[in-house]
Design a protein around this motif. Structure first.
Motif, PDB file in Angstrom:
ATOM      1  N   MET A   1      -5.416   9.047  -0.848  1.00 52.98           N
ATOM      2  CA  MET A   1      -5.977   7.708  -1.066  1.00 52.98           C
ATOM      3  C   MET A   1      -5.767   6.876   0.177  1.00 52.98           C
ATOM      4  O   MET A   1      -4.727   6.923   0.816  1.00 52.98           O
ATOM      5  N   THR A   3      -4.777   3.826   2.278  1.00 53.65           N
ATOM      6  CA  THR A   3      -3.778   2.771   2.057  1.00 53.65           C
ATOM      7  C   THR A   3      -3.832   1.684   3.116  1.00 53.65           C
ATOM      8  O   THR A   3      -3.076   0.741   3.052  1.00 53.65           O
ATOM      9  N   ILE A  74     -10.632   1.438  -5.625  1.00 53.68           N
ATOM     10  CA  ILE A  74      -9.295   1.474  -5.042  1.00 53.68           C
ATOM     11  C   ILE A  74      -8.241   1.315  -6.136  1.00 53.68           C
ATOM     12  O   ILE A  74      -8.552   1.024  -7.297  1.00 53.68           O
ATOM     13  N   HIS A  75      -6.985   1.531  -5.757  1.00 56.74           N
ATOM     14  CA  HIS A  75      -5.873   1.447  -6.708  1.00 56.74           C
ATOM     15  C   HIS A  75      -5.750   0.019  -7.249  1.00 56.74           C
ATOM     16  O   HIS A  75      -6.023  -0.963  -6.541  1.00 56.74           O
ATOM     17  N   PRO A  76      -5.336  -0.143  -8.535  1.00 55.93           N
ATOM     18  CA  PRO A  76      -5.183  -1.501  -9.091  1.00 55.93           C
ATOM     19  C   PRO A  76      -4.264  -2.407  -8.270  1.00 55.93           C
ATOM     20  O   PRO A  76      -4.475  -3.622  -8.225  1.00 55.93           O
ATOM     21  N   HIS A  78      -3.904  -2.440  -4.921  1.00 56.42           N
ATOM     22  CA  HIS A  78      -4.686  -2.973  -3.812  1.00 56.42           C
ATOM     23  C   HIS A  78      -5.762  -3.924  -4.305  1.00 56.42           C
ATOM     24  O   HIS A  78      -6.067  -4.931  -3.636  1.00 56.42           O
ATOM     25  N   LYS A  79      -6.335  -3.640  -5.457  1.00 55.09           N
ATOM     26  CA  LYS A  79      -7.366  -4.525  -6.010  1.00 55.09           C
ATOM     27  C   LYS A  79      -6.784  -5.908  -6.293  1.00 55.09           C
ATOM     28  O   LYS A  79      -7.376  -6.943  -5.914  1.00 55.09           O
ATOM     29  N   ASP A 164       1.620   3.046   0.078  1.00 53.33           N
ATOM     30  CA  ASP A 164       1.118   4.132  -0.764  1.00 53.33           C
ATOM     31  C   ASP A 164       1.625   3.907  -2.187  1.00 53.33           C
ATOM     32  O   ASP A 164       2.832   3.999  -2.444  1.00 53.33           O
ATOM     33  N   PRO A 165       0.754   3.612  -3.143  1.00 46.23           N
ATOM     34  CA  PRO A 165       1.232   3.296  -4.503  1.00 46.23           C
ATOM     35  C   PRO A 165       1.735   4.502  -5.279  1.00 46.23           C
ATOM     36  O   PRO A 165       2.251   4.342  -6.385  1.00 46.23           O
ATOM     37  N   ASN A 166       1.590   5.720  -4.744  1.00 45.13           N
ATOM     38  CA  ASN A 166       1.962   6.917  -5.503  1.00 45.13           C
ATOM     39  C   ASN A 166       3.228   7.590  -4.983  1.00 45.13           C
ATOM     40  O   ASN A 166       3.674   8.570  -5.570  1.00 45.13           O
ATOM     41  N   HIS A 245       2.260  -3.419 -10.501  1.00 44.99           N
ATOM     42  CA  HIS A 245       1.409  -2.240 -10.339  1.00 44.99           C
ATOM     43  C   HIS A 245       2.098  -1.049  -9.683  1.00 44.99           C
ATOM     44  O   HIS A 245       1.646   0.084  -9.875  1.00 44.99           O
TER      45      HIS A 245
END
Length: 654
Positions: A1, A3, A74-76, A78-79, A164-166, A245
């Motif tokens: 993803m 970032t 995009i990831h919530p 970042h949204k 990186d959200p993951n 998030h």
């Protein structure tokens, strides 16, 4: 993803946009056109002008739209971060105006190209072109504000940290000036500004570190004040977005010395206010500045209230001092250990199994494990034989040690000289079977059962007996043989001798021709007598074929013909010279046949054959061939000069 968005190209202003597009239009296309040209040429010239301008506008707008992130993709985290920083509605409206302008310019181009098809003069076509480009420029000028806004968004997006959200994340939050940035600076190499006043950190800062060969990221969030969500500013909303998030370990920092400017009760109240955001996350309350005040130094009422935050068992209390570095590494290690264990546990429980139950991966693993339990609640101890319990530990230096297969191997010369008997410990019904040859099975039968181990000795004895009988003259007279069985034996013996001789000759030939080139069978000359003998053996009367072959194999040549003619004239005194010459010419000339009519029964068959021949010739005509045997190669021409549509200008440009 993705970032980070540091690679978004600059967004030009509306004036730069027009300069780029219109200068490209003038530079790419020829600019000379006269009223004396054909009207179709004038229309085509101005049509190209309009279409090229529209394509340039569309290409630029599409590049801008594709470079910015799509909120739905995009990831919530970042949204919501984009919504907090730039207002998602304004962002969508700006991109929507760009997309609308692109479609409007395409519509204008389509309409004016349709009008240019019916232009009657150079002046009319030029005016239509000017009107089309003017309307496109007007649309571009109306994009002044969206283009400026998008360029500012681009610049700010490029400065955002790469989060990186993951991945494994430690999230540091709390009141301003409680030591969050100092802790981040202590465990990572992040260059964070540390000052003794509140709200030093106005945006998210990210640092990275390694623990047990795994990469972790630590995020320092701006300070949060205890008031309703609607009243929080942009700086505080960044922290709320990250807490809500990012699946991470939450480190809630507290300053019990109250040097931050906020009381302990206020800090505990903020923890209770944002606790709903901590759902399904690891939470640690980190007490900072223990070199000034420790939890034991608080009043009993405050200590009781602080312990009340830990009663659920989901929250753990940690202590450190960023000033003296006491407990910093211990806090980092404790948070990382708990986070790794939690992520492993979630991976085991993730997904569904084949039956659709939650926790599928763990359930699938447990389904493969079966633990047998004795019936009736009995307890059975493990049984170890006494011989195993009393066995002495193997010691290579002990002369009375038990002998292993390796010891036997070393005594007999070592590896490569002596092989250990692998069949000695085979457990079979009959111990004598251990060294039996392993059977080879063919068609369901053991091959070894049909092999006589003494076959070679018996064959040698028979051959010696046969040679002895030959020397004694047993086979020389057939008068003494009266029995049919003896005749049959003699015939078989003769066949065996011939076969043996053939095998010997073949082996000898193979040995002789081993290093020689073998002539192909087609290239070898065969005498006619050999052919005649072969046909006689097959029972075919070949006299006619042999006579015809001999008659056609007469030597030909001019000198030979003359000599034969002279001989014939000399011998045949009654035949005139002209008759003999004509007879000689008729003999030498090939028989005249009409190949077109041979083998055709009637005129209908003839016409059908001609029609098929013409159909077959069509393919050759398409290939510019006279027939299947035509191998003519025409002159090769340069494709770029003699192929494709020819536009305005000369073809000899290269």
């Amino acid at each position: 993803m993705k970032t980070t968005w540091k690679d978004i190209p600059p967004v030009p202003t509306h004036q730069e946009f027009l300069d780029i597009v219109l200068s490209r239009t003038q530079r790419k296309l020829p600019t000379q056109i006269r009223s004396g040209f054909k009207i179709s040429r004038i229309r085509a010239f101005y049509t190209r002008k309009v279409k090229f301008t529209q394509e340039t506008f569309s290409e630029k707008f599409a590049a801008i739209l594709d470079s910015f992130p799509r909120l739905q993709d995009i990831h919530p985290f970042h949204k919501d971060l984009l919504h907090t920083l730039y207002d998602a509605d304004h962002f969508k409206i700006a991109l929507g105006q760009m997309s609308t302008a692109k479609h409007l310019i395409e519509t204008i181009s389509r309409d004016y190209v349709r009008l240019l098809k019916y232009g009657q003069s150079l002046f009319q076509c030029k005016q239509l072109k000017t009107a089309a480009l003017g309307r496109m420029a007007t649309i571009c000028k109306r994009l002044k504000d969206p283009l400026l806004y998008l360029d500012q968004v681009r610049q700010h997006l490029g400065r955002l940290p790469s989060i990186d959200p993951n991945t494994r994340t430690l999230l540091i939050c709390g009141y301003p000036n409680v030591g969050k940035s100092s802790f981040l600076r202590s465990i990572t190499r992040a260059d964070v500004d540390v000052q003794p006043y509140a709200f030093t950190t106005k945006s998210l800062f990210v640092g990275h570190f390694d623990y047990k060969y795994l990469r972790f990221q630590a995020i320092d969030t701006p300070g949060i004040l205890d008031h309703p969500l609607e009243e929080m500013n942009t700086i505080e909303m960044q922290s709320i977005t990250a807490i809500a998030h990012l699946h991470s370990a939450i480190l809630y920092f507290m300053d019990l010395s109250e040097q931050c400017g906020y009381t302990v009760q206020a800090q505990m109240q903020l923890f209770k206010s944002i606790k709903p955001l901590f759902a399904n996350k690891l939470v640690f309350i980190v007490v900072n500045k223990i070199d000034v005040t420790r939890p034991e130094d608080l009043t009993p009422e405050v200590q009781a209230e602080l312990q009340g935050l830990l009663k659920s068992g989901e929250t753990e209390l940690l202590q450190l001092s960023c000033n003296t570095q006491e407990g910093v590494q211990a806090v980092k290690n404790a948070a990382c250990e708990r986070l790794i264990a939690e992520r492993v546990n979630q991976k085991l429980k993730a997904g569904t199994n084949s039956s659709g139950n939650i926790g599928g991966r763990l359930a699938d693993v447990m389904a493969r494990i079966h633990v047998a339990v004795p019936m009736g609640g009995q307890t059975r101890e493990a049984f170890i034989p006494d011989a195993v319990k009393d066995r002495k530990k193997y010691d290579k230096e002990d002369p009375e040690r038990r002998k292993l297969a390796r010891d036997v191997q070393d005594e007999n010369g070592g590896a490569g000289v002596f092989n250990v008997d692998m069949r000695a410990d085979w457990i079979l019904d009959n111990p004598d079977w251990k060294y039996d040859p392993i059977p080879e099975i063919f068609d369901g039968k053991n091959v070894y059962d049909f092999i006589d181990p003494e076959i070679e000795a018996k064959m040698k004895a028979l051959e010696e007996e046969e040679e002895k009988l030959e020397k004694e003259g047993f086979y020389e007279s057939d008068e003494d043989i009266q029995d049919d069985e003896e005749l049959d034996i003699l015939a078989k013996a003769e066949l065996i001798r011939e076969k043996q001789q053939l095998i010997r000759n073949e082996a000898r030939m193979k040995k002789r021709l081993k290093n020689q080139a073998i002539i192909p069978r087609k290239a070898m000359k065969k005498p006619l007598s050999e052919f005649e003998d072969a046909m006689d053996q097959l029972g075919v009367d070949a006299r006619g074929m042999v006579d015809r072959a001999r008659s056609q194999s007469r030597p030909r040549g001019r000198s030979l013909t003359r000599s034969r003619a002279g001989t014939e004239d000399a011998m045949d005194v009654d035949t005139p010279r002209s008759q003999s010459m004509s007879r000689m010419r008729s003999r030498s000339r090939a028989p005249t046949t009409n190949r077109r009519d041979d083998g055709v029964q009637d005129e209908a068959t003839r016409s059908k054959a001609d029609r098929i021949a013409r159909l077959n010739q069509k393919r050759m005509n398409r290939m510019a061939r006279q027939g299947e045997a035509d191998r003519h190669t025409p002159a090769s021409l340069d494709k770029h000069l003699f192929a494709g549509k020819r536009g305005i200008g000369k073809t000899s440009r290269r």
